[in-house]
Every structure is written in structure tokens, then in C-alpha cells.
Design a protein around this motif. Structure first.
Motif, PDB file in Angstrom:
ATOM      1  N   PHE A 188      56.445  22.287  -6.287  1.00 13.95           N
ATOM      2  CA  PHE A 188      57.798  21.864  -5.909  1.00 13.95           C
ATOM      3  C   PHE A 188      57.810  20.510  -5.206  1.00 13.95           C
ATOM      4  CE2 PHE A 188      58.225  26.475  -6.460  1.00 13.95           C
ATOM      5  CZ  PHE A 188      59.225  26.460  -7.413  1.00 13.95           C
ATOM      6  N   ARG A 189      56.648  19.916  -5.068  1.00 11.03           N
ATOM      7  CA  ARG A 189      56.615  18.503  -4.696  1.00 11.03           C
ATOM      8  C   ARG A 189      56.842  17.657  -5.949  1.00 11.03           C
ATOM      9  NH1 ARG A 189      53.261  14.566  -5.374  1.00 11.03           N
ATOM     10  NH2 ARG A 189      51.592  15.932  -6.128  1.00 11.03           N
ATOM     11  N   PHE A 191      58.326  18.829  -8.699  1.00 12.76           N
ATOM     12  CA  PHE A 191      59.677  19.170  -9.180  1.00 12.76           C
ATOM     13  C   PHE A 191      60.518  19.629  -7.980  1.00 12.76           C
ATOM     14  CE2 PHE A 191      56.684  20.174 -12.618  1.00 12.76           C
ATOM     15  CZ  PHE A 191      57.195  19.405 -13.645  1.00 12.76           C
ATOM     16  N   PRO A 192      60.991  18.694  -7.141  1.00  9.24           N
ATOM     17  CA  PRO A 192      61.650  19.091  -5.895  1.00  9.24           C
ATOM     18  C   PRO A 192      63.038  19.698  -6.078  1.00  9.24           C
ATOM     19  CG  PRO A 192      61.741  16.712  -6.156  1.00  9.24           C
ATOM     20  CD  PRO A 192      60.862  17.233  -7.256  1.00  9.24           C
ATOM     21  N   ASN A 193      63.722  19.348  -7.143  1.00 15.26           N
ATOM     22  CA  ASN A 193      65.115  19.784  -7.294  1.00 15.26           C
ATOM     23  C   ASN A 193      65.404  20.271  -8.709  1.00 15.26           C
ATOM     24  OD1 ASN A 193      66.117  18.944  -4.578  1.00 15.26           O
ATOM     25  ND2 ASN A 193      65.575  16.902  -5.332  1.00 15.26           N
ATOM     26  N   PRO A 194      64.863  21.431  -9.089  1.00 14.11           N
ATOM     27  CA  PRO A 194      65.192  21.969 -10.422  1.00 14.11           C
ATOM     28  C   PRO A 194      66.694  22.187 -10.555  1.00 14.11           C
ATOM     29  CG  PRO A 194      63.368  23.168  -9.421  1.00 14.11           C
ATOM     30  CD  PRO A 194      63.942  22.312  -8.349  1.00 14.11           C
ATOM     31  N   LEU A 195      67.229  21.887 -11.722  1.00 13.21           N
ATOM     32  CA  LEU A 195      68.670  21.927 -11.931  1.00 13.21           C
ATOM     33  C   LEU A 195      69.062  23.002 -12.938  1.00 13.21           C
ATOM     34  CD1 LEU A 195      69.320  18.081 -12.240  1.00 13.21           C
ATOM     35  CD2 LEU A 195      69.715  19.526 -10.227  1.00 13.21           C
ATOM     36  N   ALA A 205      72.670  28.782 -12.686  1.00 14.01           N
ATOM     37  CA  ALA A 205      71.974  28.928 -11.410  1.00 14.01           C
ATOM     38  C   ALA A 205      71.617  30.394 -11.175  1.00 14.01           C
ATOM     39  CB  ALA A 205      72.853  28.413 -10.270  1.00 14.01           C
ATOM     40  N   GLU A 209      66.696  27.360 -14.263  1.00 16.09           N
ATOM     41  CA  GLU A 209      66.706  25.990 -13.768  1.00 16.09           C
ATOM     42  C   GLU A 209      65.539  25.239 -14.401  1.00 16.09           C
ATOM     43  OE1 GLU A 209      68.970  28.375 -11.060  1.00 16.09           O
ATOM     44  OE2 GLU A 209      66.783  28.455 -11.067  1.00 16.09           O
ATOM     45  N   GLY A 211      63.308  21.172 -14.697  1.00 16.18           N
ATOM     46  CA  GLY A 211      63.034  19.839 -14.184  1.00 16.18           C
ATOM     47  C   GLY A 211      62.029  19.136 -15.081  1.00 16.18           C
TER      48      GLY A 211
END
Length: 280
Positions: A188-189, A191-195, A205, A209, A211
Motif C-alpha cells: 500500500f506504499r 498503491f496508496p489509494n486504490p479506487l 467501493a 478497488e 490501482g
């Protein structure tokens, strides 16, 4: 022009063969819109009209099995409180047993206890016994879905198909790995903000999600399927990469989806399936 209209026009352009198939090296037209992830993953097949890729009929038909399998895995945990959704999952499960029995018979209760603390066990939301996914048919199908995901997302990110000489290296992790702290430390560094997918009020959501990141010609892609599992795909467009091969990841090439289920593994006999289904 509205968003829905724009996407409808793109779908028609795909059907008219204006784009190459993103799954087999861009060497043939992609005349069928392919939804990533599949619509069957979502209640009543309702999902935002995004991540739709051009596919040839061979790749689309060949990957139909993994689309169903991924939907089955993604919707089976945690149990839904909605009656209609439970009925949908039940129907998918029935289809799995009929059409993909090697995968459907792969799950059984592991007699060994989970090596987790009581606090970790609580985060599994009532899943007090481990489900065994250490099965070659499960591994192969999720790996091939990871390859499909990587091929599509590389095109989405770069505008280029992975060429025939390129390779995709998929990896995946279950909720057990997450609870046990066994996910890659920098996941998650990177891919910090999966959408989620979003279209108006409709979104994914909590169910899906994604990224993507690019490093020169290479690309990496993440898909999170609710609380069930995570898929990673590393794309090397110029050919095999030793570092990925040494990691144990399956090396997949464009066009691999055309093999169809069970993707290079043998179909099991009725007696073999009976033995697998009879396990605890």
C-alpha cells in the motif's frame, strides 16, 4: 455529451473493430467489449460502465470460466444479508459445480488450526475454520485472471497492448494473508489509494478497488476484491524477466486465455471428482 453516451459510443467502436484485442498481443481486432471485473461479480450485474476492454472472441470465450470463478470467490465471503444476493451466489455456486467441478471441489476444511491469535481470528468475521485454497486448480484460475487483469490494465494505463513477446506475472493473496500480516510490506506504499469504479451514484467501493503504477516500460496493477482476496499483476512488455520468474510467479503471455478452462491442467475423472467432493 454525457458520460453514459460516451461509453456507449466506445462500446460501438469496439464492436466495429476499431481497437485491437488487448489480451492476445494486439495482433487481431477486439470486437467484443469485455468488462473488467466481470458484471457477475456484482449484485444484479449492476456495475459502473468502466474498465471495458476490446477482446477478440477467442480471448473472451476462453476467459469466461475465470470470470465466473472470480465472481464466485469474490461474492462468497463475507455472507450477504440480502436474500436476493444470496440467491445469486447460490446460482453461481451451482454453475461452478456443473461447469468447473475441479475448482468447486478444491475447497475443504483444513484440519490444522489457523496459526493466528484470538484477536486476528476475530477480524475474519466468524470464519473460525480455514478454507484450503492450496490447490492447483484454484491457483491456475486466479493466476490466469491476474494475467487477464494485467493485460487489460496495461493497455488502460499506457495506451499500448502488451506485445506477443511480453509477459505478465500474477500474484494473489487471500484474507488469511492479510490477517496474518503476510501481504507484501510495501503493497500500500506502491498503491496508496486504490479506487472503486464510479458512475453517478453507482460505485464498487467495498466490492472492488483497483490501482496501477508505471515504471518506465513496466507496469504493476492491483485489484482488491472486497474482504476476499487481492490480485497483483506485473507486466514486462519486452519479454521474460528473471526476477519475476525466480519469485515463483506464473509466467503468462498474451494469448494465453484462449486455452480455456482449466488453462493447461487436466480435467478430472468422475471418480477423482467424487473423492475431492467427499473430503470434509
Amino acid at each position: 455529451m454525457g458520460e453514459a453516451r460516451q461509453k456507449a459510443i466506445k462500446h460501438q467502436r469496439i464492436r466495429d473493430g476499431e481497437f485491437p484485442c488487448v489480451y492476445c498481443g494486439g495482433v487481431v481486432p477486439g470486437e467484443e467489449p469485455d468488462h473488467m471485473p466481470p458484471r457477475i461479480l456484482f449484485r444484479r450485474k449492476q456495475r459502473p460502465n468502466d474498465l471495458v476492454f476490446p477482446s477478440c472472441s477467442g480471448c473472451n470465450r476462453g476467459s469466461a470460466a475465470i470470470d465466473t470463478i472470480i465472481a464466485w470467490l469474490g461474492r462468497s465471503y463475507p455472507d450477504s444479508l440480502d436474500k436476493s444476493e444470496r440467491e445469486e451466489v447460490k446460482a453461481i455456486s451451482s454453475s461452478m459445480i456443473t461447469n468447473y467441478p475441479e475448482v468447486a471441489s478444491a475447497f475443504h476444511i483444513d484440519p490444522e488450526p489457523l496459526p493466528l491469535s484470538q484477536a486476528q481470528m476475530k477480524t475474519l468475521r466468524g470464519m473460525t475454520t480455514p478454507v484450503n485454497v492450496n490447490d492447483p486448480y484454484i491457483h491456475r484460475c486466479i493466476d490466469f485472471f491476474g494475467a487477464k487483469f494485467g493485460l487489460g490494465m496495461h493497455w488502460k494505463l499506457t495506451g499500448n497492448c502488451v506485445p506477443p513477446e511480453g509477459r505478465v506475472y500474477p500474484q494473489w493473496f487471500t484474507n488469511y494473508h492479510a490477517v496474518a500480516g503476510a501481504l507484501p510490506s510495501d503493497l500500500f506504499r506502491v498503491f496508496p489509494n486504490p479506487l472503486p469504479l464510479v458512475q453517478g451514484r453507482l460505485h464498487t467501493a467495498g466490492r472492488f478497488e483497483h490501482g496501477s503504477v508505471r515504471d518506465g516500460e513496466y507496469s504493476s496493477h492491483l485489484a482488491i476484491f472486497g474482504e476476499s482476496f487481492i490480485v497483483l499483476a506485473f507486466v514486462a512488455p519486452n519479454g521474460p524477466e528473471l526476477c519475476f520468474a525466480e519469485s515463483g510467479a506464473l509466467e503468462c503471455e498474451p494469448g494465453c486465455l484462449k486455452a480455456g478452462y482449466p488453462y493447461g491442467l487436466p480435467r478430472l475423472s468422475a471418480d477423482e471428482l467424487r473423492q475431492r467432493f467427499s473430503r470434509p
